[in-house]
Design an enzyme around this catalytic site. Structure first.
Site, PDB file in Angstrom:
ATOM      1  N   LYS A  13       0.839  -1.204   0.000  1.00  0.00           N
ATOM      2  CA  LYS A  13       0.000   0.000   0.000  1.00  0.00           C
ATOM      3  C   LYS A  13       0.874   1.254   0.000  1.00  0.00           C
ATOM      4  CE  LYS A  13      -3.967   1.882   2.563  1.00  0.00           C
ATOM      5  NZ  LYS A  13      -4.882   1.642   3.716  1.00  0.00           N
ATOM      6  N   SER A  27      -9.503   2.370   2.778  1.00  0.00           N
ATOM      7  CA  SER A  27      -8.454   3.026   2.033  1.00  0.00           C
ATOM      8  C   SER A  27      -7.479   2.064   1.343  1.00  0.00           C
ATOM      9  CB  SER A  27      -7.663   3.947   2.970  1.00  0.00           C
ATOM     10  OG  SER A  27      -7.013   3.211   3.990  1.00  0.00           O
ATOM     11  N   SER A  36     -10.368  -0.059   6.738  1.00  0.00           N
ATOM     12  CA  SER A  36      -9.646   0.112   5.470  1.00  0.00           C
ATOM     13  C   SER A  36      -9.148  -1.165   4.825  1.00  0.00           C
ATOM     14  CB  SER A  36      -8.468   1.078   5.668  1.00  0.00           C
ATOM     15  OG  SER A  36      -8.940   2.387   5.856  1.00  0.00           O
TER      16      SER A  36
END
Length: 474
Positions: A86, A161, A185
């Site tokens: 990420k 996210s 997330s």
């Protein structure tokens, strides 16, 4: 003996199978990496899951992995298996923007601890996956790279996210993805994209470097296409570290072995709660999650349906989130006008808090924790829909209506996940079926601290009885 597979077939293999075939010299780490890089080149333009790809580095690491296999050296559990990181997580010599224009060209000199562990386990890093700015948002969009789209329908959101990681997995661009979870997330993108996302027990995966090392609601965790793959990645991530004041060693030998060996859920007491946030749930989602929960009786578990609501913890979560946002971005207050609306709004909400607000939030958090604790003394696991709505249009920041009820705040729709984060409990989202519109639905499975192997074992039975297949064109 070599196994000859077409590149598209290689990207459909599980991480567990890839690791096995590489370890037994039936697959080359180089051809596996090349297959996934080809998939990224073919599919990423439409999905925008990866924001930075490093083909030269990935192939160099793959060649090193292949040399180690030929020398019959000691191989890690992820040897030669590709992984996506990420864009909130630092990667040495690979651009890490945090989805912010302030860090558009930022290149760290050191890996985050979790990346170091994954590399030590033999993983091949393909690149970075998209995220909203500093993870502030449940729709993956930022001003640097734009929006990530859902592989099941590219007109729709992948959530956030860790939306980039979830979309990359669903589109078969990577077999494994690292992510983070504060309010949901890892879980809401997993639900929207039809993959498995695990929120871990605080301290289980070291978060270093990090601005607030004592903050326990934000965690790092694994995302994959199956519960067993998720457990494999989890094993590589965990381990005690002196770099974190919350670090704890896992109280199990191998999560992956526990999940692989699980043949029944006999003796487990499960509870299905249809709406823990008290905001309503889409009828198709609730129907599919209820059926998936009830079907665990076939695995010899007992399943009760209960009515609970932790919705009174909403304000406490928002206050503590605001406090954390100010702490994390204290050095950016003078540049708040350059930040996106979601992040700037979170910081301003935090700045408006009083000490009394924070103290009241901590008291409510304690109350919510004890209610979860009492519930988890009666039941081994709690099951509930991971999201109250199906994927929404990618242009929308958030859904403002759930079952006809208007929401007050852009965070409200992820109440089913952030009310679990408030109590710092581990939880997973696992695919439970497809809506009539052929969109994935996630069932959230919640357990007590350090119950990840049990949570993932239950998830394995859900995915086995409710397979969802592949997104279109993947």
């Amino acid at each position: 003996m070599r196994t000859f597979l077409m590149p598209k077939d290689l990207t459909r293999l599980s991480a567990v199978e890839l690791a096995r075939l590489i370890r037994t010299r039936k697959l080359s780490p180089v051809e596996v990496t090349e297959a996934h890089l080809a998939a990224i080149e073919r599919l990423n333009p439409a999905v925008n899951a990866f924001c930075t790809v490093v083909p030269d580095k990935a192939l160099a690491w793959a060649r090193q992995a292949e040399a180690a296999v030929k020398k019959r050296g000691k191989l890690g559990p992820l040897h030669g298996v590709p992984v996506a990181i990420k864009d909130l997580t630092a990667t040495a010599d690979i651009r890490t923007t945090f989805g912010s224009t302030l860090y558009r060209d930022h290149v760290p000199t050191e890996d985050a601890e979790v990346v170091r562990r994954l590399k030590a386990a033999g993983a091949v890093v393909l690149g970075k996956t998209n995220t909203p700015e500093f993870g502030a948002g449940a729709n993956t969009f930022n001003k640097v790279f734009g929006a990530t789209r859902n592989p099941w329908n590219t007109a729709l959101s992948a959530s956030g996210s860790t939306g980039g990681g979830a979309a990359a997995l669903a589109a078969r661009m990577t077999p494994l993805a690292e992510g983070t979870d504060f309010g949901g997330s890892l879980r809401t993108p997993a639900a929207f994209c039809g993959v498995v996302g695990l929120r871990t027990t605080a301290g289980l995966v070291t978060r270093q470097p990090v601005t607030l090392p004592w903050h326990d609601q934000s965690v790092t965790g694994p995302m994959a296409r199956s519960a067993e793959d998720c457990a494999l990645l989890l094993d590589a991530m965990t381990g005690f570290s002196l770099k974190s004041p919350l670090s704890a060693a896992p109280p199990w030998r191998s999560a992956r072995e526990a999940v692989a060996k699980a043949r029944t859920l006999r003796g487990l007491r499960l509870a299905y709660a249809p709406d823990i946030a008290g905001i309503g749930v889409d009828r198709d989602i609730e129907r599919l999650c209820r059926a998936a929960a009830q079907d665990l009786r076939d695995a010899r578990a007992t399943v009760d349906e209960i009515e609970i609501s932790m919705g009174d913890g909403r304000d406490a979560f928002l206050a503590l989130r605001g406090e954390a946002m100010v702490g994390n971005h204290l050095d950016k207050l003078e540049r708040i006008g350059e930040l996106g609306d979601n992040l700037a709004g979170n910081i301003r909400a935090g700045l408006a808090l009083t000490v009394t607000d924070i103290a009241r939030a901590e008291r409510k958090r304690a109350e919510i924790w004890h209610r979860w604790r009492a519930l988890l003394e009666r039941y081994d696991l709690i099951l509930t829909p991971a999201t109250p709505v199906p994927p929404f249009p990618v242009e929308k920041n958030y859904p403002d209506v759930v079952e006809g009820r208007k929401l007050q705040n852009y965070m409200d729709w992820i109440g089913p996940t952030f009310l679990v984060s408030l109590a710092v409990l581990p939880a997973v989202s696992v695919p439970a079926g497809l809506t009539p519109a052929k969109l994935p639905v996630g069932l959230q499975i919640i357990g007590p601290r350090f119950s990840e192997p049990l949570i993932l074992s239950a998830a394995k039975f859900v995915e086995e009885t409710h397979p969802i297949g592949l997104p279109p064109n993947c």
